[in-house]
Design a protein around this motif. Sequence first.
Motif: not given
Length: 288
Positions: A212-213, A217-218, A223, A215, A208-209
């Motif tokens: 995020e770094r 999409k999550i 989650d 770009g 996940r981290k």
Amino acid sequence: MTSPSVSFEVFPPKTVDAAFKLWDTAQALAPLAPRFFSVTYGAGGSTRDLTHDAAHVLHRTSGLPVSAHLTCVGASVAETIEVAEKFHAAGVTDIVALRGDPQAGATQFTPHPEGFKNSVELIEALTILDKFTIRVGAYPDSHPDAASQHANIQYLKRKFDAGADEAITQFFFESESFLRFRDQCAAAGIDKPIVPGILPITNWTSARKFAERCGTKIPAWLDEAYRAAERDGRTELLSTSLCAELCSALVDEGVDSLHFYTLNRPELTRDVCRALGVSPQSSLSNVA
Ligand code: FAD
């Protein structure tokens, strides 16, 4: 379903323990007859020699093609080309040519004063050398530095026009991200292969981290799925089934090659490959 061809990314080891993990990864995955192994280049060029040595040993012991990653960060043009020449002398036939991320602490990429200014310049120089199959990065969920998805795709086109043979994508979590991107690239006139990069999730917090770094999409449902799986102690099962499902959805849409980010942990990648019908070839069952 026809089984896809596969390739595997590994990273070069910095410790003896890590060297054994890479060895185990090669032993477990070489029998699946990958198109190639690729070996990453540490941020800021920090693993220049380790990448060379790992690529060399992997090629020599597996007999398989190896694609060494190479970035423009922190080196002059002459130094970068010297690294490429050393790769070639070590039997490395393919390069993944990248700009690289900004150096530690910086938010923007700043070229070395005598270095390549961007990935296109590196690709042009490697094309002139005429010694390598050249692969490049592509970004289905766009890249943080791209002004828009249109600019992201136009930049990929420039990399192909500069001589790249194939692109490997950043990882993504939903097949639609890749399929939409593939359509947009085709509409922009890109006709070279774009291979989806697949991240089997061994640890959701770090995946996940990382997403995020870079770009990626999550989706909210992911989650939620990991929260529930952690509660029930079933994260491995979830990761295997999600990754196999993602790959099957791509294969069903005509994708014939997959590139796995193994993180030097072969188990999940191997299980997913088996679920896709990619099975060991007896002639490759031993890495010498
Ligand atoms: P580029 O495609 O050159 O640029 C990324 C985006 O920025 C482009 O889409 C474009 O929109 C914009 N952009 C950049 N330059 C310009 C410009 N001059 N004009 C207009 N727009 C521009 N990093 C490592 O350090 N080591 C590795 O081994 C490594 N391996 C990777 C393997 C793969 C398959 C991928 C996808 C990434 C890898 N990375 C690695 C990460 C990579 O270095 C970063 O994503 C980096 O930020 C971009 O490198 P690139 O060559 O793909 O970028």
